[in-house]
Write an enzyme that holds these catalytic residues in place. Structure first.
Site, mmCIF file in Angstrom:
data_model
loop_
_atom_site.group_PDB
_atom_site.id
_atom_site.type_symbol
_atom_site.label_atom_id
_atom_site.label_comp_id
_atom_site.label_asym_id
_atom_site.label_seq_id
_atom_site.Cartn_x
_atom_site.Cartn_y
_atom_site.Cartn_z
ATOM 1 N N GLU A 43 0.827 -1.207 0.000
ATOM 2 C CA GLU A 43 0.000 0.000 0.000
ATOM 3 C C GLU A 43 0.864 1.261 0.000
ATOM 4 O O GLU A 43 0.544 2.246 -0.661
ATOM 5 C CB GLU A 43 -0.941 -0.003 1.212
ATOM 6 C CG GLU A 43 -2.082 -1.002 1.127
ATOM 7 C CD GLU A 43 -3.013 -0.731 -0.043
ATOM 8 O OE1 GLU A 43 -3.106 0.433 -0.502
ATOM 9 O OE2 GLU A 43 -3.652 -1.686 -0.517
ATOM 10 N N TYR A 126 -6.637 6.149 4.715
ATOM 11 C CA TYR A 126 -6.831 5.135 3.675
ATOM 12 C C TYR A 126 -6.011 3.875 3.966
ATOM 13 O O TYR A 126 -6.545 2.764 3.967
ATOM 14 C CB TYR A 126 -6.456 5.697 2.299
ATOM 15 C CG TYR A 126 -6.305 4.610 1.269
ATOM 16 C CD1 TYR A 126 -7.425 4.041 0.679
ATOM 17 C CD2 TYR A 126 -5.050 4.109 0.918
ATOM 18 C CE1 TYR A 126 -7.307 3.011 -0.244
ATOM 19 C CE2 TYR A 126 -4.920 3.080 0.008
ATOM 20 C CZ TYR A 126 -6.050 2.540 -0.579
ATOM 21 O OH TYR A 126 -5.929 1.513 -1.470
ATOM 22 N N ASP A 144 -9.702 6.244 -1.106
ATOM 23 C CA ASP A 144 -8.669 6.982 -1.829
ATOM 24 C C ASP A 144 -9.302 7.628 -3.052
ATOM 25 O O ASP A 144 -10.529 7.715 -3.163
ATOM 26 C CB ASP A 144 -7.516 6.049 -2.227
ATOM 27 C CG ASP A 144 -7.942 4.991 -3.243
ATOM 28 O OD1 ASP A 144 -9.160 4.848 -3.514
ATOM 29 O OD2 ASP A 144 -7.054 4.307 -3.788
#
Length: 356
Positions: A43, A126, A144
């Site tokens: 991520e 997020y 996001d």
């Protein structure tokens, strides 16, 4: 009544979206398991970076740093070399800082609750939501840019989406429908829908599993959504770069500890667009003795808010001198992380010298 209708409309996307994802999810290396370290690293790498660009970096990173403790203990120079070319180097430093926190405060075990995850360096709403839902089965939305776009189209929202208020509203709407039996799959299904179907331009509505629930599709407004703030024009900076060769060794120096590319290695540079004569004078001011001006190269590098318009003067110098670090090309390739802004000059120079 309006709130209930809106919730019912969104609730209707859950099962079709989960079914579609089960059949259409891309085989990505960070989807092979739900280990929080793997999901977290992916991520962070994927922030403002394309999936295809991340694949190789992700796999090499885990080979070198297979777990949180390895990341926490990694020398900074090695970490920067592993990250070289991905850009946004603060991400790597925050990643290591968070790993060190996990080791010292949690004994190396990644925290499981949203607030503890959110408190780690470099992790925002997020990323915390993605990790908590994918790894720990918590119904925590991960909103996001992709998800903002999906929600704007599903609800036909014409408000500016990149505001804290709009983001909070969409998070609350998603929170109300998150499936308790598959929160992680739902998070990833939304990501996949935004990446592959509900794209910024030319959304593939004919392939969308939730188009029957989409108000923008019904009204024909999908191409106009989402509404975003107008982007500010990038600031243009003129830079002069020096590629200095002392009998096969090239000069590097470290950038300041704060600001753009903080603490990274760079080819020596100066502000402005210096002429060849002014560049020679600058080299002498650094204590160098230029013997030949080989070539002048040009390159533009685009950061998020700044463009560097760079002129690079390639010079041979009589000896290693000045407050610079002189390295062989082999060492540069193996030990020194150089931002991608400077790479084109090295590639051009390698081509030039190969012909000689």
């Amino acid at each position: 009544m309006v709130e209930k209708q809106r919730k019912n409309q969104l609730q209707a996307i859950v099962e079709p979206l989960l079914g579609w994802y089960a059949q259409n999810a891309r085989a990505l290396p960070w989807r092979q398991d739900r280990q929080p370290y793997h999901v977290w690293v992916s991520e962070i790498m994927l922030q403002q970076t394309r999936v295809e660009a991340v694949r190789g970096y992700y796999e090499r990173f885990l080979v070198s740093l297979p777990d949180i403790r390895a990341l926490a203990d990694c020398p900074e120079a090695r970490l920067m070399k592993l990250w070289e070319g991905l850009g946004y180097y603060r991400r790597a430093r925050n990643l290591q800082s968070a790993a060190q926190t996990v080791v010292t405060q949690y004994g190396g075990a990644f925290p499981e609750d949203y607030q503890s995850i959110r408190a780690l360096a470099g992790i925002g709403d997020y990323t915390a939501g993605a990790i908590a839902s994918i790894c720990f089965d918590q119904p925590t939305p991960a909103v996001d840019g992709n998800v903002l776009r999906i929600m704007a189209r599903l609800t036909n929202c014409h408000e500016v989406v990149d505001t804290p208020a709009c983001k909070r509203d969409f998070e609350a709407q998603l929170q109300a429908i998150y499936p308790s039996h598959a929160p992680g799959a739902f998070t990833q299904a939304l990501m996949e829908l935004g990446a592959c179907v509900c794209t910024p331009r030319s959304p593939q509505c004919s392939a969308c599993p939730v188009r029957d629930c989409c108000r923008a599709f019904a009204l024909g407004t999908q191409a106009a959504l989402p509404v975003r703030k107008a982007k500010k024009a990038r600031r243009v900076e003129m830079r002069t770069v020096f590629l200095l060769d002392a009998h096969g060794k090239l000069a590097l120096r470290k950038r300041p500890a704060e600001g753009l590319l903080a603490g990274m290695w760079e080819l020596p540079a100066a502000a402005g667009d210096l002429s060849a004569q002014a560049a020679l004078e600058q080299a002498r001011a650094w204590g160098l003795d230029p013997t030949a001006m080989e070539r002048t190269l040009h390159h533009v590098h685009v950061f998020t808010h700044i463009e560097w318009h760079m002129t690079c003067h390639v010079m041979r110098v009589a000896r290693e001198a000045g407050e610079l670090v002189w390295v062989t090309r082999e060492a540069l390739g193996e030990d020194y992380a150089l931002p991608s802004a400077f790479r084109p000059f090295l590639e051009d120079y390698a081509s030039l010298t190969a012909k000689q």
